[in-house]
Motif scaffolding. Structure first.
Motif, PDB file in Angstrom:
ATOM      1  N   TRP A  65       0.820  -1.199   0.000  1.00 59.45           N
ATOM      2  CA  TRP A  65       0.000   0.000   0.000  1.00 59.45           C
ATOM      3  C   TRP A  65       0.861   1.259   0.000  1.00 59.45           C
ATOM      4  CZ3 TRP A  65      -4.671   0.558  -1.507  1.00 59.45           C
ATOM      5  CH2 TRP A  65      -5.614  -0.475  -1.364  1.00 59.45           C
ATOM      6  N   GLY A  66       1.893   1.258   0.813  1.00 56.94           N
ATOM      7  CA  GLY A  66       2.785   2.419   0.840  1.00 56.94           C
ATOM      8  C   GLY A  66       3.449   2.669  -0.497  1.00 56.94           C
ATOM      9  N   VAL A  69       0.742   3.984  -3.020  1.00 56.70           N
ATOM     10  CA  VAL A  69       0.367   5.380  -2.737  1.00 56.70           C
ATOM     11  C   VAL A  69       1.514   6.323  -3.089  1.00 56.70           C
ATOM     12  CG1 VAL A  69      -0.305   6.996  -0.925  1.00 56.70           C
ATOM     13  CG2 VAL A  69      -1.293   4.712  -0.978  1.00 56.70           C
ATOM     14  N   PRO A  99      -1.054  15.086   0.216  1.00 54.73           N
ATOM     15  CA  PRO A  99      -1.600  14.081   1.135  1.00 54.73           C
ATOM     16  C   PRO A  99      -1.226  12.651   0.760  1.00 54.73           C
ATOM     17  CG  PRO A  99      -3.267  15.712   0.576  1.00 54.73           C
ATOM     18  CD  PRO A  99      -2.083  15.977  -0.307  1.00 54.73           C
ATOM     19  N   LEU A 100      -1.156  12.363  -0.535  1.00 59.72           N
ATOM     20  CA  LEU A 100      -0.758  11.022  -0.956  1.00 59.72           C
ATOM     21  C   LEU A 100       0.669  10.710  -0.506  1.00 59.72           C
ATOM     22  CD1 LEU A 100      -2.234  10.830  -4.571  1.00 59.72           C
ATOM     23  CD2 LEU A 100      -2.988   9.539  -2.562  1.00 59.72           C
ATOM     24  N   LEU A 102       2.260  12.082   2.043  1.00 59.67           N
ATOM     25  CA  LEU A 102       2.266  11.922   3.495  1.00 59.67           C
ATOM     26  C   LEU A 102       1.743  10.543   3.898  1.00 59.67           C
ATOM     27  CD1 LEU A 102       0.995  15.435   4.681  1.00 59.67           C
ATOM     28  CD2 LEU A 102       3.320  14.515   4.822  1.00 59.67           C
ATOM     29  N   ALA A 103       0.693  10.079   3.216  1.00 63.22           N
ATOM     30  CA  ALA A 103       0.145   8.756   3.524  1.00 63.22           C
ATOM     31  C   ALA A 103       1.158   7.663   3.218  1.00 63.22           C
ATOM     32  CB  ALA A 103      -1.145   8.535   2.730  1.00 63.22           C
ATOM     33  N   ALA A 104       1.874   7.801   2.091  1.00 60.93           N
ATOM     34  CA  ALA A 104       2.876   6.796   1.730  1.00 60.93           C
ATOM     35  C   ALA A 104       4.005   6.772   2.745  1.00 60.93           C
ATOM     36  CB  ALA A 104       3.427   7.091   0.330  1.00 60.93           C
ATOM     37  N   ALA A 106       3.832   7.683   5.832  1.00 67.44           N
ATOM     38  CA  ALA A 106       3.312   7.138   7.084  1.00 67.44           C
ATOM     39  C   ALA A 106       3.272   5.614   7.040  1.00 67.44           C
ATOM     40  CB  ALA A 106       1.917   7.703   7.351  1.00 67.44           C
ATOM     41  N   CYS A 107       2.833   5.042   5.912  1.00 75.53           N
ATOM     42  CA  CYS A 107       2.774   3.577   5.789  1.00 75.53           C
ATOM     43  C   CYS A 107       4.165   2.961   5.905  1.00 75.53           C
ATOM     44  CB  CYS A 107       2.148   3.196   4.449  1.00 75.53           C
ATOM     45  SG  CYS A 107       0.373   3.480   4.334  1.00 75.53           S
TER      46      CYS A 107
END
Length: 296
Positions: A65-66, A69, A99-100, A102-104, A106-107
């Motif tokens: 997922w990371g 993203v 945001p994408l 940052l999400a990556a 974070a994962c």
């Protein structure tokens, strides 16, 4: 169905039991961590289980997922402007990439955190202490698996969780720590053959013969094409590069065959050293090239 991989022990329990001072310290660590580090079966099961857990963390869904993203975050600013509905809106064209991203991050950061937490688990940390103490007492180990120290396979450096370093222990008195049931004969460590030393010198050399041969063939073909399509017959002289490419390929083939022969002898030597260590012999620590043969 593939056969489950079993860990090769860096150090056998019989080696730890040969030094009374080391054995006492190992038992203290074992009592603290709840593991009998002199029990080879228990330690093998521990290392096998923990390695599988670490591999599951590094290859789990959160990693995928990371990565997906992160790919979306990189591609979005280039793809969005080509979509008519988004092309006239700079906010929709570029802002979602933030945001994408940052999400990556974070994962992937969560994966790394879980990996480091598992690597620092008490039983593994205690085993690294045992290996460090054994090294300080001159008892090996002959190798430390890269994953156990948080290194990539065959990689150098200390890694995320290196084996701790302790001051060198004084030599054990000859009459200390001798058990009544201990064998009197000390297993001999095989001498290192010259072929193994030669393998250590060339083990990490990269193969360049295939690439060089292809470049020579392409250069020769380009020269011939240039000569055929222009008024410059001198270009045909480039064809001499083709037999040169063949010579390079043959040299590479001979080099590869020699490296394979030396690797076979190096593997036999490493297995002999590991067998001597398993019988209680104090063996020298293996070089990085030879440790790679054990890091499987």
């Amino acid at each position: 169905m593939t056969k489950a991989r079993t860990e090769r022990l860096p150090l056998n329990g019989s080696v730890l039991a040969n030094d009374a001072r080391l054995l006492e310290k190992v038992r203290v660590i074992g009592a603290r961590c709840g593991v009998d580090y002199t029990d080879d079966a228990a330690v093998t099961a521990l290392l096998t289980e923990r390695r599988r857990t670490l591999e599951r963390i590094q290859r789990g869904p959160l990693v995928w997922w990371g990565a997906l993203v992160l790919l979306a975050a990189v591609v979005w600013p280039f793809l969005a402007p080509t979509i008519p509905a988004l092309a006239d809106d700079p906010v929709l064209s570029y802002a979602p990439a933030g945001p994408l991203l940052l999400a990556a991050v974070a994962c992937l950061a969560l994966v790394h955190l879980r990996w480091k937490r598992e690597l620092a688990q008490d039983a593994l940390a205690g085993y690294r202490e045992v290996l460090g103490l054994a090294r300080a007492h001159g008892c090996g180990p002959i190798h430390v698996p890269a994953w156990l120290e948080g290194r990539t396979s065959g990689g150098s450096g200390k890694g995320a969780a290196p084996v701790p370093t302790y001051p060198r222990a004084a030599p054990q008195p000859t009459d200390a720590g001798v058990r009544p049931d201990a064998p009197t004969a000390t297993p001999s460590v095989p001498p290192k053959p010259e072929a193994v030393t030669a393998y250590e010198r060339i083990a990490h050399e990269g193969g360049w013969h295939d690439e060089t041969g292809c470049l020579l063939v392409l250069a020769g073909a380009a020269g011939a094409i240039w000569a055929a399509t222009s008024d410059a017959p001198l270009g045909y002289a480039a064809l001499v590069l083709v037999p040169a490419a063949v010579a390079v390929w043959l040299a590479g083939s001979r080099r590869g065959a020699e490296k394979q022969r030396l690797r076979a002898e190096a593997e036999a030597y490493v297995n002999a050293v590991a067998a001597a260590e398993a019988e209680g012999a104090q063996v020298p620590e293996l070089s990085p090239a030879l440790r790679t043969l054990l890091d499987r």
